[in-house]
Design a protein around this motif. Structure first.
Motif, PDB file in Angstrom:
ATOM      1  N   TRP A 224       0.856  -1.181   0.000  1.00 56.97           N
ATOM      2  CA  TRP A 224       0.000   0.000   0.000  1.00 56.97           C
ATOM      3  C   TRP A 224       0.895   1.234   0.000  1.00 56.97           C
ATOM      4  O   TRP A 224       1.933   1.257   0.674  1.00 56.97           O
ATOM      5  CB  TRP A 224      -0.893   0.035   1.241  1.00 56.97           C
ATOM      6  N   LEU A 225       0.491   2.274  -0.732  1.00 57.77           N
ATOM      7  CA  LEU A 225       1.291   3.502  -0.869  1.00 57.77           C
ATOM      8  C   LEU A 225       0.517   4.692  -0.323  1.00 57.77           C
ATOM      9  O   LEU A 225      -0.706   4.780  -0.489  1.00 57.77           O
ATOM     10  CB  LEU A 225       1.628   3.737  -2.344  1.00 57.77           C
ATOM     11  N   TYR A 226       1.250   5.619   0.332  1.00 56.23           N
ATOM     12  CA  TYR A 226       0.611   6.850   0.809  1.00 56.23           C
ATOM     13  C   TYR A 226       1.497   8.053   0.499  1.00 56.23           C
ATOM     14  O   TYR A 226       2.698   7.928   0.254  1.00 56.23           O
ATOM     15  CB  TYR A 226       0.345   6.791   2.321  1.00 56.23           C
ATOM     16  N   GLU A 227       0.892   9.224   0.508  1.00 50.23           N
ATOM     17  CA  GLU A 227       1.632  10.485   0.483  1.00 50.23           C
ATOM     18  C   GLU A 227       0.971  11.457   1.434  1.00 50.23           C
ATOM     19  O   GLU A 227      -0.273  11.570   1.454  1.00 50.23           O
ATOM     20  CB  GLU A 227       1.690  11.100  -0.921  1.00 50.23           C
ATOM     21  N   LEU A 228       1.773  12.158   2.221  1.00 48.00           N
ATOM     22  CA  LEU A 228       1.264  13.198   3.106  1.00 48.00           C
ATOM     23  C   LEU A 228       1.358  14.541   2.386  1.00 48.00           C
ATOM     24  O   LEU A 228       2.455  15.012   2.065  1.00 48.00           O
ATOM     25  CB  LEU A 228       2.074  13.244   4.406  1.00 48.00           C
ATOM     26  N   CYS A 229       0.198  15.141   2.118  1.00 47.26           N
ATOM     27  CA  CYS A 229       0.150  16.456   1.468  1.00 47.26           C
ATOM     28  C   CYS A 229      -0.293  17.564   2.414  1.00 47.26           C
ATOM     29  O   CYS A 229      -0.151  18.748   2.094  1.00 47.26           O
ATOM     30  CB  CYS A 229      -0.790  16.416   0.263  1.00 47.26           C
ATOM     31  N   TRP A 230      -0.853  17.193   3.570  1.00 51.73           N
ATOM     32  CA  TRP A 230      -1.273  18.202   4.545  1.00 51.73           C
ATOM     33  C   TRP A 230      -0.056  18.855   5.172  1.00 51.73           C
ATOM     34  O   TRP A 230       0.981  18.212   5.388  1.00 51.73           O
ATOM     35  CB  TRP A 230      -2.112  17.542   5.640  1.00 51.73           C
ATOM     36  N   SER A 231      -0.169  20.138   5.439  1.00 55.45           N
ATOM     37  CA  SER A 231       0.895  20.852   6.149  1.00 55.45           C
ATOM     38  C   SER A 231       0.257  21.851   7.094  1.00 55.45           C
ATOM     39  O   SER A 231      -0.920  22.197   6.944  1.00 55.45           O
ATOM     40  CB  SER A 231       1.826  21.568   5.172  1.00 55.45           C
ATOM     41  N   PHE A 232       1.043  22.303   8.052  1.00 55.02           N
ATOM     42  CA  PHE A 232       0.468  23.249   9.014  1.00 55.02           C
ATOM     43  C   PHE A 232       1.110  24.630   8.942  1.00 55.02           C
ATOM     44  O   PHE A 232       0.663  25.552   9.616  1.00 55.02           O
ATOM     45  CB  PHE A 232       0.565  22.703  10.443  1.00 55.02           C
ATOM     46  N   ASN A 233       2.164  24.785   8.101  1.00 58.63           N
ATOM     47  CA  ASN A 233       2.746  26.118   7.988  1.00 58.63           C
ATOM     48  C   ASN A 233       3.307  26.336   6.592  1.00 58.63           C
ATOM     49  O   ASN A 233       3.648  25.392   5.873  1.00 58.63           O
ATOM     50  CB  ASN A 233       3.819  26.344   9.059  1.00 58.63           C
ATOM     51  N   ARG A 234       3.402  27.594   6.195  1.00 62.25           N
ATOM     52  CA  ARG A 234       3.807  27.948   4.835  1.00 62.25           C
ATOM     53  C   ARG A 234       5.291  27.705   4.587  1.00 62.25           C
ATOM     54  O   ARG A 234       5.700  27.426   3.470  1.00 62.25           O
ATOM     55  CB  ARG A 234       3.486  29.424   4.572  1.00 62.25           C
ATOM     56  N   GLU A 235       6.116  27.822   5.610  1.00 57.28           N
ATOM     57  CA  GLU A 235       7.559  27.735   5.415  1.00 57.28           C
ATOM     58  C   GLU A 235       8.027  26.313   5.101  1.00 57.28           C
ATOM     59  O   GLU A 235       8.862  26.105   4.224  1.00 57.28           O
ATOM     60  CB  GLU A 235       8.285  28.252   6.664  1.00 57.28           C
ATOM     61  N   GLN A 236       7.504  25.332   5.826  1.00 51.40           N
ATOM     62  CA  GLN A 236       7.998  23.968   5.710  1.00 51.40           C
ATOM     63  C   GLN A 236       7.137  23.076   4.830  1.00 51.40           C
ATOM     64  O   GLN A 236       7.612  22.043   4.350  1.00 51.40           O
ATOM     65  CB  GLN A 236       8.112  23.348   7.111  1.00 51.40           C
ATOM     66  N   GLY A 237       5.887  23.451   4.589  1.00 50.79           N
ATOM     67  CA  GLY A 237       5.014  22.621   3.780  1.00 50.79           C
ATOM     68  C   GLY A 237       4.826  21.243   4.408  1.00 50.79           C
ATOM     69  O   GLY A 237       4.931  21.063   5.623  1.00 50.79           O
ATOM     70  N   ALA A 238       4.550  20.263   3.564  1.00 50.82           N
ATOM     71  CA  ALA A 238       4.446  18.878   4.023  1.00 50.82           C
ATOM     72  C   ALA A 238       5.854  18.302   4.041  1.00 50.82           C
ATOM     73  O   ALA A 238       6.265  17.570   3.145  1.00 50.82           O
ATOM     74  CB  ALA A 238       3.525  18.078   3.104  1.00 50.82           C
ATOM     75  N   SER A 239       6.581  18.631   5.066  1.00 50.47           N
ATOM     76  CA  SER A 239       8.026  18.428   5.087  1.00 50.47           C
ATOM     77  C   SER A 239       8.429  17.030   5.539  1.00 50.47           C
ATOM     78  O   SER A 239       7.633  16.283   6.124  1.00 50.47           O
ATOM     79  CB  SER A 239       8.682  19.454   6.025  1.00 50.47           C
ATOM     80  N   HIS A 240       9.666  16.692   5.264  1.00 51.41           N
ATOM     81  CA  HIS A 240      10.285  15.488   5.800  1.00 51.41           C
ATOM     82  C   HIS A 240      10.101  15.468   7.321  1.00 51.41           C
ATOM     83  O   HIS A 240      10.302  16.484   7.987  1.00 51.41           O
ATOM     84  CB  HIS A 240      11.776  15.514   5.453  1.00 51.41           C
ATOM     85  N   SER A 241       9.690  14.337   7.851  1.00 53.48           N
ATOM     86  CA  SER A 241       9.470  14.101   9.284  1.00 53.48           C
ATOM     87  C   SER A 241       8.093  14.520   9.781  1.00 53.48           C
ATOM     88  O   SER A 241       7.735  14.181  10.914  1.00 53.48           O
ATOM     89  CB  SER A 241      10.539  14.778  10.168  1.00 53.48           C
ATOM     90  N   LEU A 242       7.310  15.235   8.983  1.00 54.92           N
ATOM     91  CA  LEU A 242       5.988  15.627   9.462  1.00 54.92           C
ATOM     92  C   LEU A 242       5.102  14.399   9.677  1.00 54.92           C
ATOM     93  O   LEU A 242       4.333  14.344  10.651  1.00 54.92           O
ATOM     94  CB  LEU A 242       5.325  16.599   8.481  1.00 54.92           C
ATOM     95  N   ASP A 243       5.198  13.401   8.797  1.00 57.01           N
ATOM     96  CA  ASP A 243       4.398  12.192   8.994  1.00 57.01           C
ATOM     97  C   ASP A 243       4.792  11.464  10.272  1.00 57.01           C
ATOM     98  O   ASP A 243       3.957  10.861  10.944  1.00 57.01           O
ATOM     99  CB  ASP A 243       4.494  11.261   7.784  1.00 57.01           C
TER     100      ASP A 243
END
Length: 335
Positions: A224-243
């Motif tokens: 199964w494959l996923y992608e995290l597109c949600w982000s909580f701030n403009r600077e970092q976006g959906a950044s590495h380690s957010l998941d």
């Protein structure tokens, strides 16, 4: 950048290992290691790095770090070095790594000098060919990445780059002899600065992750494959380690509100996004199914985590096309 496991209570026949970043590389390596066969039954690598070293490349890097610490890269010599001196030597080499790119290859453009070594014995081959040959067909795989994988490491963030400035990076990292042209073709509207971040994100994390899903499918395993597109701030976006933060539930609404560039409604969204991911991870660990259809290379079925989760074709299709003929494998020492 860590790894762990979900053992079902009292059931050694139902063990899930999971890890993020370097931890994801460790999980991918375990899936390819004959000595680990049968020790776990499901795996969740989050943001799989494409950096698996040959012994020659690993030896060159170790020699450089040891020399910086004033010693040789042997167990006996390194045992006599103050650990803090080794950390300082590593940091110094990290700053110098771009100068080694002609010998060490693209790993010299990464944020770390360390990766698993494909020694031909404990780790017989890199995860992608190993899984494609069926090495992990009995292991259920849940794998994915974040959208903006390179944002945290991008030293050029906020700097307007020119075509000439980004060209060397595209030629080193993009696949094939015409990789720079290929990226411009699949992202015709992207600025040079955007291309710089995209190609770094793709070669280091996004495409190795998707190709691991392809390899597991080719080898006869469930994936199964996923992608995290949600982000909580403009600077970092959906950044590495957010998941990583969302899966462990350690990103709190108050943390989101405190960020200087927080999105307006992000503090109200974070708990639900985290709950969706944690529920899916636990369902996978417990029952072997996170709750959406298997990945299939024919339609690239992906669970996309945003304000509300959705299952749809893989979101980064231009990058996937650009890398469709590339084969991830062990990184060599160039000279």
């Amino acid at each position: 950048m860590s790894a762990g496991c979900f053992p079902a209570p009292g059931n050694p026949g139902n063990v899930t290992v999971f890890g993020q970043s370097a931890g994801a590389g460790c999980i991918a390596a375990l899936m390819a290691m004959p000595t680990a066969a049968g020790l776990f039954h499901r795996a969740i690598p989050q943001s799989v790095p494409g950096t698996f070293f040959s012994p020659e490349l690993a030896a060159a890097i170790s020699t450089a770090i040891a020399a910086e610490a004033g010693t040789r890269a042997t167990i006996e010599d390194l045992a006599g070095v103050d650990p803090r001196a080794l950390v300082d030597a590593k940091n110094t080499i990290l700053e110098k790594m771009p100068a080694f790119v002609d010998a060490w290859g693209p790993m010299a453009l990464t944020p770390t000098p360390f990766s698993p070594v494909v020694d031909g014995e404990v780790l017989p081959e890199a995860p992608w060919p190993a899984l494609a040959a069926g090495a992990a067909r009995d292991i259920d795989l849940l794998v994915g990445h974040t959208r903006d994988e390179y944002r945290l490491f991008n030293t050029q963030l906020g700097i307007e780059m020119t075509d000439e400035q980004v060209k060397p990076t595209l030629r080193r990292l993009a696949p094939g002899p015409d990789g720079d042209r290929r990226y411009r073709d699949v992202y015709p509207e992207a600025t040079p600065s955007e291309l710089y971040e995209l190609v770094h994100a793709d070669w280091l994390f996004r495409m190795p992750t998707v190709h691991l899903a392809d390899a597991q499918y080719a080898g006869g395993g469930s994936v199964w494959l996923y992608e995290l597109c949600w982000s909580f701030n403009r600077e970092q976006g959906a950044s590495h380690s957010l998941d990583f933060l969302l899966v462990f539930g350690t990103l709190r609404p108050d943390d989101v509100r405190a960020h200087r560039s927080a999105h307006l409604d992000a503090a109200d969204q974070v708990t639900a996004v985290s709950r969706h991911m944690r529920t899916d991870w636990l369902n996978f660990a417990t029952h072997g199914n996170p709750g959406w259809p298997h990945y299939d290379p024919a339609d690239h079925t992906t669970r996309v985590y945003d304000t509300k989760p959705a299952t749809r074709p893989y979101p980064e299709e231009p990058s996937r096309r650009a890398w469709s003929t590339h084969r991830f494998d062990t990184l060599p020492l160039l000279h």
